[in-house]
Design a protein around this motif. Structure first.
Motif, PDB file in Angstrom:
ATOM      1  N   SER A  47      85.201  -1.050   1.769  1.00 53.39           N
ATOM      2  CA  SER A  47      84.989  -2.491   1.891  1.00 53.39           C
ATOM      3  C   SER A  47      85.769  -3.149   0.769  1.00 53.39           C
ATOM      4  N   ARG A  48      85.897  -4.444   0.840  1.00 45.32           N
ATOM      5  CA  ARG A  48      86.666  -5.138  -0.179  1.00 45.32           C
ATOM      6  C   ARG A  48      86.014  -6.457  -0.533  1.00 45.32           C
ATOM      7  N   ARG A  49      86.314  -6.924  -1.730  1.00 44.98           N
ATOM      8  CA  ARG A  49      85.864  -8.238  -2.158  1.00 44.98           C
ATOM      9  C   ARG A  49      87.006  -8.903  -2.902  1.00 44.98           C
ATOM     10  N   CYS A  50      87.072 -10.206  -2.761  1.00 44.34           N
ATOM     11  CA  CYS A  50      88.121 -10.981  -3.419  1.00 44.34           C
ATOM     12  C   CYS A  50      87.541 -11.690  -4.636  1.00 44.34           C
ATOM     13  N   GLU A  51      88.329 -11.675  -5.692  1.00 50.14           N
ATOM     14  CA  GLU A  51      87.964 -12.399  -6.912  1.00 50.14           C
ATOM     15  C   GLU A  51      89.239 -13.049  -7.418  1.00 50.14           C
ATOM     16  N   GLY A  52      89.367 -14.333  -7.155  1.00 50.34           N
ATOM     17  CA  GLY A  52      90.617 -15.024  -7.492  1.00 50.34           C
ATOM     18  C   GLY A  52      91.748 -14.461  -6.664  1.00 50.34           C
ATOM     19  N   THR A  53      92.790 -14.004  -7.332  1.00 50.08           N
ATOM     20  CA  THR A  53      93.937 -13.434  -6.613  1.00 50.08           C
ATOM     21  C   THR A  53      93.834 -11.919  -6.473  1.00 50.08           C
ATOM     22  N   HIS A  54      92.757 -11.334  -6.989  1.00 50.52           N
ATOM     23  CA  HIS A  54      92.581  -9.887  -6.935  1.00 50.52           C
ATOM     24  C   HIS A  54      91.672  -9.489  -5.780  1.00 50.52           C
ATOM     25  N   VAL A  55      92.015  -8.377  -5.145  1.00 55.61           N
ATOM     26  CA  VAL A  55      91.174  -7.792  -4.094  1.00 55.61           C
ATOM     27  C   VAL A  55      90.732  -6.429  -4.601  1.00 55.61           C
ATOM     28  N   PHE A  56      89.421  -6.218  -4.614  1.00 51.60           N
ATOM     29  CA  PHE A  56      88.845  -4.969  -5.099  1.00 51.60           C
ATOM     30  C   PHE A  56      88.325  -4.160  -3.914  1.00 51.60           C
ATOM     31  N   TYR A  57      88.669  -2.876  -3.898  1.00 47.94           N
ATOM     32  CA  TYR A  57      88.238  -1.976  -2.832  1.00 47.94           C
ATOM     33  C   TYR A  57      87.203  -1.002  -3.379  1.00 47.94           C
ATOM     34  N   ARG A  58      86.214  -0.704  -2.548  1.00 52.18           N
ATOM     35  CA  ARG A  58      85.166   0.250  -2.919  1.00 52.18           C
ATOM     36  C   ARG A  58      84.737   1.002  -1.661  1.00 52.18           C
ATOM     37  N   VAL A  59      84.050   2.122  -1.852  1.00 55.10           N
ATOM     38  CA  VAL A  59      83.564   2.858  -0.688  1.00 55.10           C
ATOM     39  C   VAL A  59      82.482   2.032   0.001  1.00 55.10           C
ATOM     40  N   ALA A  60      82.468   2.097   1.315  1.00 56.85           N
ATOM     41  CA  ALA A  60      81.530   1.296   2.089  1.00 56.85           C
ATOM     42  C   ALA A  60      80.185   1.981   2.269  1.00 56.85           C
ATOM     43  N   ASP A  61      80.145   3.288   2.094  1.00 58.25           N
ATOM     44  CA  ASP A  61      78.923   4.064   2.317  1.00 58.25           C
ATOM     45  C   ASP A  61      78.674   4.932   1.090  1.00 58.25           C
ATOM     46  N   GLU A  62      77.470   4.875   0.557  1.00 56.93           N
ATOM     47  CA  GLU A  62      77.155   5.608  -0.672  1.00 56.93           C
ATOM     48  C   GLU A  62      77.204   7.128  -0.502  1.00 56.93           C
ATOM     49  N   SER A  63      77.181   7.625   0.730  1.00 57.34           N
ATOM     50  CA  SER A  63      77.273   9.073   0.941  1.00 57.34           C
ATOM     51  C   SER A  63      78.720   9.566   0.900  1.00 57.34           C
ATOM     52  N   LEU A  64      79.666   8.658   0.922  1.00 56.48           N
ATOM     53  CA  LEU A  64      81.084   9.022   0.946  1.00 56.48           C
ATOM     54  C   LEU A  64      81.546   9.787  -0.302  1.00 56.48           C
ATOM     55  N   PRO A  65      81.114   9.435  -1.509  1.00 54.25           N
ATOM     56  CA  PRO A  65      81.542  10.227  -2.670  1.00 54.25           C
ATOM     57  C   PRO A  65      81.150  11.707  -2.555  1.00 54.25           C
ATOM     58  N   GLN A  66      79.975  11.978  -2.034  1.00 57.83           N
ATOM     59  CA  GLN A  66      79.549  13.370  -1.865  1.00 57.83           C
ATOM     60  C   GLN A  66      80.447  14.077  -0.841  1.00 57.83           C
ATOM     61  N   LEU A  67      80.764  13.402   0.236  1.00 54.65           N
ATOM     62  CA  LEU A  67      81.649  13.965   1.250  1.00 54.65           C
ATOM     63  C   LEU A  67      83.033  14.236   0.671  1.00 54.65           C
ATOM     64  N   CYS A  68      83.552  13.301  -0.135  1.00 58.38           N
ATOM     65  CA  CYS A  68      84.859  13.496  -0.773  1.00 58.38           C
ATOM     66  C   CYS A  68      84.837  14.719  -1.682  1.00 58.38           C
ATOM     67  N   ALA A  69      83.749  14.902  -2.415  1.00 59.30           N
ATOM     68  CA  ALA A  69      83.635  16.051  -3.315  1.00 59.30           C
ATOM     69  C   ALA A  69      83.646  17.358  -2.528  1.00 59.30           C
TER      70      ALA A  69
END
Length: 92
Positions: A47-69
């Motif tokens: 997912s993403r959020r905008c703050e001024g001219t910056h766009v920040f990306y983060r995982v959309a599902d909290e289980s995703l870091p475990q899956l990546c590992a």
């Protein structure tokens, strides 16, 4: 399944990042990072959020870091086995 997308996901598992930060972390060009983020966004993995001219990306599902590992560990083991096999073949 793409290594670059997995790398991007791993880099945003702990904390959200901008495209510029991901470019530095992955050694990819802006267009490449943006394309992969677009695919991950459409798939619902980030997912993403905008703050001024910056766009920040983060995982959309909290289980995703475990899956990546899990995927990372599996790739490391497979790569280790492949390298060991190649080393044995070189000695033969």
């Amino acid at each position: 399944s793409n290594p670059t997308r997995l790398d991007i996901l791993q880099n945003i598992c702990e904390d959200e990042k901008t495209v510029g930060e991901l470019m530095d972390l992955t050694d990819c060009k802006q267009a490449n990072v943006s394309r992969h983020l677009s695919l991950l966004l459409r798939a619902g993995l980030v997912s993403r959020r905008c703050e001024g001219t910056h766009v920040f990306y983060r995982v959309a599902d909290e289980s995703l870091p475990q899956l990546c590992a899990i995927i990372s560990d599996s790739l490391r083991v497979s790569t280790g086995r492949l390298l060991a096999t190649l080393a044995e073949d070189d000695r033969a």
